[in-house]
Design a protein around this motif. Structure first.
Motif, PDB file in Angstrom:
ATOM      1  N   TYR A 258       0.837  -1.200   0.000  1.00  0.00           N
ATOM      2  CA  TYR A 258       0.000   0.000   0.000  1.00  0.00           C
ATOM      3  C   TYR A 258       0.874   1.254   0.000  1.00  0.00           C
ATOM      4  N   ALA A 259       1.917   1.254   0.822  1.00  0.00           N
ATOM      5  CA  ALA A 259       2.813   2.408   0.899  1.00  0.00           C
ATOM      6  C   ALA A 259       3.550   2.634  -0.415  1.00  0.00           C
ATOM      7  N   LYS A 260       3.949   1.544  -1.064  1.00  0.00           N
ATOM      8  CA  LYS A 260       4.686   1.657  -2.316  1.00  0.00           C
ATOM      9  C   LYS A 260       3.828   2.279  -3.408  1.00  0.00           C
ATOM     10  N   ASP A 265       9.272   5.703  -3.165  1.00  0.00           N
ATOM     11  CA  ASP A 265      10.650   5.944  -2.727  1.00  0.00           C
ATOM     12  C   ASP A 265      10.790   5.974  -1.206  1.00  0.00           C
ATOM     13  N   LEU A 266       9.675   5.940  -0.508  1.00  0.00           N
ATOM     14  CA  LEU A 266       9.703   6.116   0.943  1.00  0.00           C
ATOM     15  C   LEU A 266       9.793   4.802   1.706  1.00  0.00           C
ATOM     16  N   TYR A 307       3.647  11.001   6.685  1.00  0.00           N
ATOM     17  CA  TYR A 307       3.444  10.041   5.603  1.00  0.00           C
ATOM     18  C   TYR A 307       3.106   8.657   6.159  1.00  0.00           C
ATOM     19  N   LEU A 308       3.778   8.288   7.223  1.00  0.00           N
ATOM     20  CA  LEU A 308       3.459   7.010   7.866  1.00  0.00           C
ATOM     21  C   LEU A 308       2.026   7.032   8.385  1.00  0.00           C
ATOM     22  N   ALA A 309       1.611   8.146   8.980  1.00  0.00           N
ATOM     23  CA  ALA A 309       0.236   8.272   9.473  1.00  0.00           C
ATOM     24  C   ALA A 309      -0.762   8.161   8.321  1.00  0.00           C
ATOM     25  N   GLU A 310      -0.463   8.813   7.216  1.00  0.00           N
ATOM     26  CA  GLU A 310      -1.355   8.760   6.052  1.00  0.00           C
ATOM     27  C   GLU A 310      -1.505   7.337   5.532  1.00  0.00           C
ATOM     28  N   ILE A 311      -0.396   6.604   5.506  1.00  0.00           N
ATOM     29  CA  ILE A 311      -0.419   5.226   5.022  1.00  0.00           C
ATOM     30  C   ILE A 311      -1.207   4.323   5.970  1.00  0.00           C
TER      31      ILE A 311
END
Length: 324
Positions: A258-260, A265-266, A307-311
């Motif tokens: 999901y993050a990818k 790149d994160l 960004y981690l929270a959004e994911i």
């Protein structure tokens, strides 16, 4: 309640007027009992009753080692910090990182009365490259994984999640038993807040940094530029020794996928540790995430929190894990 309080205060005043030579008994123990019996809804944690098995060790090449997870959880300080005490995410001087007792009571901050997410740190002393202490392990909260946990709490709270964030030092003064100590925190919080169904053990990776050249290489490997901002990459870790390894690995794989899709790149690949358990059988949705490394800066790691929270928010909402 008033009568109980008045009685406790009266006894305390009397004790302080007695000469020290007369006090041949345990004053600290007496005050703990005064609190306990005057306010039975508060359970006072006894530090001397913590698990003392010596099975957890630390190595900078393998920062997330494991230990005996069995620990007692029959004592827990019952605290609640309401929404009015949530730090503003854009606090000018601190970037939203407020880790003091004005916000954290007994090392806990709770953003509403039915939190679903617990953020904690088995290796609370993991610091980033710009920590003034210089050794990547210290109680320098402002330059540690705790500051990232604070910002992750801010961002998840702003997205509507109830969050518990623990700033308990599980690895100080020693790394021995850090995972069995953090299991006490998990079980105690879940016992207190039955809606918690996501646990996040937030770390940073650790590597041997021999010189500035090595440090620069590590820094480049663990950072990316997102929306013009330099941020620390992150990845999920799976302990292969836990009873629910298939479920834990599937969750880590799905979150990485999901993050990818959102920020290719994160996110870095999932890491499976064959010797680890990491308390990942305690909760249905147990995550261990490494945000940056000892080669990245605190600011870069903190920048990853949104960004981690959004994911996490997007993925778990798709799984219908958030209460309406």
């Amino acid at each position: 309640m008033y009568n109980k309080f008045a009685k406790a205060v009266s006894i305390a005043i009397l004790l302080f007027t007695i000469p020290n030579s007369v006090l041949a008994f345990d004053v600290d123990g007496l005050f703990k009992n005064l609190i306990k019996y005057s306010y039975p809804e508060v359970k006072v944690i006894q530090k001397d009753e913590e698990d003392t098995d010596n099975n957890d060790t630390i190595n900078e090449n393998n920062t997330t080692t494991d230990d005996n997870e069995e620990a007692t959880n029959n004592q827990f300080v019952n605290v609640y910090v309401g929404k009015e005490n949530i730090p503003t995410a854009n606090t000018e001087d601190s970037n939203g990182v407020i880790l003091d007792s004005n916000v954290y009571s007994s090392n806990l901050r709770v953003t509403n009365n039915k939190p679903q997410v617990l953020i904690y740190h088995s290796h609370s002393c993991e610091t980033y490259s710009d920590s003034p202490k210089g050794n990547y392990h210290s109680e320098d909260k402002e330059h540690s994984v705790m500051s990232v946990g604070c910002l992750l709490t801010n961002n998840l709270s702003n997205l509507g999640w109830g969050v518990v964030h623990s700033t308990t030092f599980h690895d100080s003064p020693t790394y021995n038993n850090s995972y069995s100590k953090s299991s006490q925190t998990i079980k105690s919080v879940m016992n207190q807040y039955s809606d918690v169904n996501i646990t996040i053990d937030l770390h940073r990776d650790g590597l041997n940094i021999a010189n500035e050249t090595t440090k620069n290489k590590i820094h480049n490997k663990y950072t990316a530029t997102i929306n013009g901002e330099k941020v620390a990459k992150f990845f999920f870790v799976v302990g292969a020794r836990n009873d629910d390894v298939a479920k834990v690995q599937n969750l880590a794989n799905e979150l990485t996928k999901y993050a990818k899709q959102k920020y290719p790149d994160l996110i870095m690949p999932v890491v499976v540790k064959p010797y680890g358990r990491f308390n990942q059988s305690i909760c249905d949705n147990a995550l261990l995430v490494e945000v940056g490394s000892n080669g990245t800066t605190t600011e870069e790691a903190q920048a990853s929190a949104k960004y981690l929270a959004e994911i996490l928010d997007g993925y778990f909402k798709e799984q219908n894990l958030k209460n309406n």
